[in-house]
Design a protein around this motif. Structure first.
Motif, short mmCIF file in Angstrom:
data_model
loop_
_atom_site.label_atom_id
_atom_site.label_comp_id
_atom_site.label_asym_id
_atom_site.label_seq_id
_atom_site.Cartn_x
_atom_site.Cartn_y
_atom_site.Cartn_z
N ASN A 190 -4.55 3.37 5.05
CA ASN A 190 -3.19 1.84 5.97
C ASN A 190 -2.81 2.19 7.83
N HIS A 191 -2.36 3.30 7.99
CA HIS A 191 -2.20 4.05 8.59
C HIS A 191 -2.71 5.13 8.84
N MET A 192 -2.47 5.22 10.90
CA MET A 192 -2.51 7.01 11.48
C MET A 192 -1.49 7.22 11.85
N ILE A 204 -5.78 6.31 -3.80
CA ILE A 204 -6.28 5.61 -2.94
C ILE A 204 -5.01 5.05 -1.92
N ASP A 205 -4.33 5.32 -0.72
CA ASP A 205 -3.15 5.31 -1.26
C ASP A 205 -2.21 4.51 -0.74
N THR A 206 -0.72 4.25 -0.50
CA THR A 206 -0.04 2.86 0.31
C THR A 206 -1.23 1.54 -0.14
N VAL A 207 -1.67 1.45 -1.13
CA VAL A 207 -2.55 0.22 -1.71
C VAL A 207 -1.58 -1.28 -1.08
N LYS A 208 0.09 -1.31 -1.96
CA LYS A 208 0.49 -2.39 -1.38
C LYS A 208 0.83 -2.56 0.42
N HIS A 209 0.22 -1.97 1.09
CA HIS A 209 0.34 -2.32 2.65
C HIS A 209 -0.82 -2.50 3.05
N ILE A 210 -2.30 -3.53 1.92
CA ILE A 210 -3.45 -3.49 2.99
C ILE A 210 -3.19 -5.06 2.36
N GLY A 269 -5.30 3.32 -7.60
CA GLY A 269 -4.41 2.76 -6.19
C GLY A 269 -3.16 3.78 -6.66
N GLU A 270 -2.38 3.57 -5.99
CA GLU A 270 -0.88 3.78 -5.73
C GLU A 270 0.02 2.23 -5.30
N ILE A 271 0.38 2.13 -5.97
CA ILE A 271 1.42 0.99 -5.95
C ILE A 271 3.04 1.15 -6.28
N ASP A 288 5.75 0.65 -6.84
CA ASP A 288 7.00 0.12 -7.10
C ASP A 288 6.92 -0.59 -8.83
N GLY A 289 8.14 -0.92 -9.51
CA GLY A 289 8.99 -0.41 -10.67
C GLY A 289 7.96 -1.40 -11.50
N ASP A 290 7.92 -2.76 -11.11
CA ASP A 290 7.62 -3.88 -11.13
C ASP A 290 6.92 -4.38 -11.71
N ASN A 298 5.60 13.09 -9.72
CA ASN A 298 4.22 13.54 -7.83
C ASN A 298 4.51 13.96 -7.13
N GLN A 299 4.07 13.93 -6.19
CA GLN A 299 4.72 14.86 -4.77
C GLN A 299 5.69 14.02 -3.98
N ASP A 300 5.93 12.65 -4.84
CA ASP A 300 6.90 11.41 -3.52
C ASP A 300 7.81 11.69 -4.81
N ASN A 301 8.40 11.51 -6.04
CA ASN A 301 9.95 11.92 -6.40
C ASN A 301 10.10 12.93 -7.33
N ASN A 360 13.50 16.05 -4.56
CA ASN A 360 12.75 15.09 -3.82
C ASN A 360 12.43 16.06 -2.72
N ASP A 361 11.08 15.17 -2.38
CA ASP A 361 10.48 15.72 -0.88
C ASP A 361 11.12 16.08 0.32
N PRO A 362 10.97 16.89 0.69
CA PRO A 362 9.91 17.82 0.33
C PRO A 362 10.36 19.32 -0.62
C1 ABC Z 1 8.39 12.03 5.31
C2 ABC Z 1 9.49 13.06 4.86
C3 ABC Z 1 10.61 12.62 3.58
C4 ABC Z 1 11.23 11.89 4.17
C5 ABC Z 1 9.92 10.33 4.82
C6 ABC Z 1 11.27 9.88 5.78
O1 ABC Z 1 9.65 11.75 5.65
O2 ABC Z 1 8.46 14.20 4.68
O3 ABC Z 1 10.93 14.43 3.66
O4 ABC Z 1 12.31 11.43 3.35
C7 ABC Z 1 3.36 11.16 3.45
C8 ABC Z 1 4.08 12.88 2.72
C9 ABC Z 1 5.77 12.68 3.44
C10 ABC Z 1 6.27 11.78 4.28
C11 ABC Z 1 5.93 10.50 4.49
C12 ABC Z 1 6.60 9.75 6.08
O5 ABC Z 1 4.19 10.54 4.75
O6 ABC Z 1 3.91 13.15 1.40
O7 ABC Z 1 6.54 14.24 3.08
O8 ABC Z 1 7.67 11.72 3.83
O9 ABC Z 1 6.19 10.25 7.12
C13 ABC Z 1 2.04 7.28 -0.25
C14 ABC Z 1 2.26 8.90 -0.23
C15 ABC Z 1 3.34 9.53 -0.37
C16 ABC Z 1 2.79 9.74 1.88
C17 ABC Z 1 2.54 8.30 1.76
C18 ABC Z 1 2.04 8.43 4.01
C19 ABC Z 1 2.28 7.60 1.30
O10 ABC Z 1 2.24 8.96 -1.87
O11 ABC Z 1 3.24 11.54 0.17
O12 ABC Z 1 3.48 9.92 2.17
O13 ABC Z 1 0.98 8.32 3.32
C20 ABC Z 1 6.31 4.10 0.87
C21 ABC Z 1 4.59 4.05 0.16
C22 ABC Z 1 4.71 4.54 -0.52
C23 ABC Z 1 4.30 5.92 0.36
C24 ABC Z 1 5.92 6.06 0.03
C25 ABC Z 1 6.23 7.80 0.73
O14 ABC Z 1 6.41 5.27 0.97
O15 ABC Z 1 4.77 1.89 -0.33
O16 ABC Z 1 2.85 3.59 -0.11
N1 ABC Z 1 3.51 6.70 -0.74
C26 ABC Z 1 11.06 1.91 -2.32
C27 ABC Z 1 8.85 0.93 -1.20
C28 ABC Z 1 8.26 1.83 -1.54
C29 ABC Z 1 8.26 3.05 -0.99
C30 ABC Z 1 9.66 3.39 -1.29
C31 ABC Z 1 9.45 4.73 -1.03
O17 ABC Z 1 11.04 3.15 -1.78
O18 ABC Z 1 9.08 -0.71 -1.96
O19 ABC Z 1 6.84 0.35 -0.94
O20 ABC Z 1 7.26 3.75 -0.82
O21 ABC Z 1 10.34 5.05 0.38
C32 ABC Z 1 11.88 1.39 -7.47
C33 ABC Z 1 11.57 -0.07 -6.75
C34 ABC Z 1 10.37 0.29 -5.56
C35 ABC Z 1 11.17 2.01 -4.74
C36 ABC Z 1 12.17 3.17 -5.79
C37 ABC Z 1 12.38 3.58 -4.71
O22 ABC Z 1 12.34 2.48 -7.07
O23 ABC Z 1 10.80 -0.76 -7.27
O24 ABC Z 1 10.38 -0.86 -4.93
O25 ABC Z 1 10.57 2.35 -3.90
O26 ABC Z 1 12.35 1.62 -8.08
#
Ligand code: ABC
Ligand code: CA
Length: 471
Positions: free
Chosen positions: A120-122, A202-208, A226-228, A230-232, A293-296, A337-339
């Motif tokens: 999805n991104h660089m 696959i990362d960020t699937v919902k962003h493509i 794929g990683e989507i 979203d809770g829905d 996982n690494q995001d929660n 939370n991350d980190p």
């Molecule tokens: C960095 C810092 C963090 C800081 C953040 C802003 O920037 O380290 O401390 O808070 C990588 C790194 C992260 C880094 C990010 C951004 O890049 O691991 O440390 O954070 O620079 C994937 C990976 C993830 C990775 C990336 C980027 C993508 O698993 O490790 O992060 O390649 C979105 C994307 C999702 C992504 C996630 C991090 O962000 O969709 O692919 N994960 C809502 C949105 C989601 C969104 C989420 C978080 O918020 O709908 O799309 O995810 O921002 C539910 C709802 C959901 C809702 C959640 C929060 O609640 O149903 O929709 O998600 O109830």
């Protein structure tokens, strides 16, 4: 390997930088610093016994390609998701020979390798980005025009605007452009082939756009999940049509809510699971099921009640999909939370004689025994023969799991009138080795201690020596 092959597997997810070092040293690592801590692919090789001893037969490693260097306002790229060069490896984790050795060592053990990829991104460390730093796309025109994602209800905004922040903008690839699409088809085919990957996360699937994915999955030629985020269920469901599998985020949220306290709702978990079973293309069979996982935030940052923890950890191993365990959960890590949730595993000493490590081992053993005992286990959707406010029975023959969110002070009763077993069958609780007989009506009634879960299986299909590991 195919989706069917992966269905039988159990996956250990790790962040390469935080899992193990090449020389087995235990360097200082403070997650708040958000910098590289020196974990490597050679380090993973060094600790494969640790992973395999718990019963895992697949690993998912964090992204492998070269990332932006240096320290940004959001730290360093130790997690691997900040791609700068799609065509080179991240040298912090080792050499090409190291990664190839990891792949072949895994295969020699009969284990699978899953590689995490980002299309999805660089990532840049300035806004506007210096496009010349990117490989292979190094022009502004190769990316969507700058705009932050601001409206998650607007799918075009989600797909064509940018993730990240001012410190590290995630520059959004123009995946509507045929040249770029074709690059990624060749790229994923080459990556899978070169490194012998058996599957791709696959990362960020919902962003493509969705129609990008079937071609990408086909070019990969192996299992795709794929990683989507979203809770829905309905939102995620659409992506079950375009990839082999999805990470089961909807169930993850309900699992967390159900077990993070003694007042969580088990019936919400049940209805979410049933809705996914009836909505996803392959029901819940083609999902990756996880608690962390690494995001929660890790589960133990929400509660440290070991009974609640044990019940929640049990779920991924008794449900329809593929179990995934995030490294460190077995060591009782508590990062929020991350980190904070990316602690170095070497700080645990990789001790195996610990309650949750043993729990994981017996959970994997139970699942493997069920698969071996019944040709139908992997294709029979789980049912819930009993649900109360604090107890839940999950039936997936030959496994009947009894969960509770009563907590460690509780002594729950499970009464299941239709256990799925025959009158007189002897069942063993794989977590304690206690046995009981199914009553004359085909039901069971059993009391738990200390709020712990039970997994009942016919004595004939579960080798009781595994219980001894747990005790
Ligand atoms: C960095 C810092 C963090 C800081 C953040 C802003 O920037 O380290 O401390 O808070 C990588 C790194 C992260 C880094 C990010 C951004 O890049 O691991 O440390 O954070 O620079 C994937 C990976 C993830 C990775 C990336 C980027 C993508 O698993 O490790 O992060 O390649 C979105 C994307 C999702 C992504 C996630 C991090 O962000 O969709 O692919 N994960 C809502 C949105 C989601 C969104 C989420 C978080 O918020 O709908 O799309 O995810 O921002 C539910 C709802 C959901 C809702 C959640 C929060 O609640 O149903 O929709 O998600 O109830
Ligand atoms: Ca995009």
């Amino acid at each position: 390997a195919s989706a069917q092959d992966w269905q039988k597997r159990s996956i250990y997810q790790l962040v390469t930088d935080r899992f193990a070092t090449t020389d087995g040293s235990w360097p200082y690592c403070d997650t708040d610093d958000r910098i590289y801590c020196n974990g490597t692919w050679q380090g993973i090789i060094r600790q494969l016994d640790y992973i395999q001893n718990m019963g895992f037969d697949a690993i998912w490693i964090s992204p492998i390609v070269a990332n932006l260097e240096g320290t940004t306002g959001d730290g360093q790229a130790y997690h691997g998701y900040w791609t700068q060069d799609q065509t080179a490896l991240n040298s912090h984790f080792g050499t090409q020979e190291d990664l190839l050795m990891l792949s072949s060592d895994l295969h020699a053990r009969g284990m699978y390798l899953m590689i995490d990829v980002v299309v999805n991104h660089m990532a840049a460390d300035t806004l506007p980005p210096d496009y010349a730093l990117f490989t292979p796309f190094n022009e502004e025109a190769d990316f969507h025009p700058f705009c932050w994602i601001t409206d998650y209800n607007n799918q075009t905004n989600v797909e064509q605007c940018w993730l990240g922040d001012d410190n590290v903008p995630l520059v959004d690839t123009d995946t509507e452009d045929d040249t770029i699409v074709n690059f990624f088809l060749d790229w994923i085919a080459g990556l899978v082939c070169t490194y012998g990957a058996d599957g791709v996360r696959i990362d960020t699937v919902k962003h493509i756009r969705k129609d990008f994915w079937p071609g990408f999955a086909q070019a990969a030629g192996v299992f795709t999940i794929g990683e989507i985020l979203d809770g829905d269920v309905n939102y995620v469901s659409a992506y079950t049509e375009v990839l082999d599998a999805v990470l089961d985020y909807p169930t993850f949220y309900q699992l967390t809510y159900a077990f993070e306290s003694t007042s969580g709702s088990l019936s919400n978990l049940v209805s979410w699971v049933q809705s996914a079973q009836s909505t996803y293309k392959n029901g819940e069979f083609m999902v990756g099921s996880f608690l962390e996982n690494q995001d929660n935030p890790r589960f133990q940052s929400l509660t440290t009640d070991q009974a609640l923890v044990s019940n929640a950890m049990t779920w991924p191993f008794i449900q329809d999909g593929i179990p995934i365990l995030y490294y460190g959960q077995e060591q009782g890590y508590t990062g929020g939370n991350d980190p904070s949730n990316r602690e170095a595993l070497w700080l645990s000493g990789y001790v195996e004689d610990k309650p949750l490590v043993k729990l994981v081992r017996v959970l994997n053993a139970a699942r493997k025994a069920a698969i071996a005992a019944s040709a139908d286990f992997l294709t029979t959707a789980l049912t819930f023969p009993s649900v109360t406010s604090s107890t839940l029975a999950v039936l997936k023959p030959p496994m009947l799991s009894l969960l509770t969110n009563g907590g460690s002070d509780s002594t729950p009763w499970w009464s299941v009138s239709d256990s799925g077993f025959s009158a007189g069958d002897e069942l063993i609780d794989v977590l304690t080795c206690d046995t009981l007989n199914v009553d004359s009506n085909g039901g069971i009634s059993v009391q738990g201690i200390g709020g712990m879960p039970k997994i009942m299986m016919p004595t004939s299909v579960f080798n009781a020596t595994y219980c001894n590991y747990f005790l």
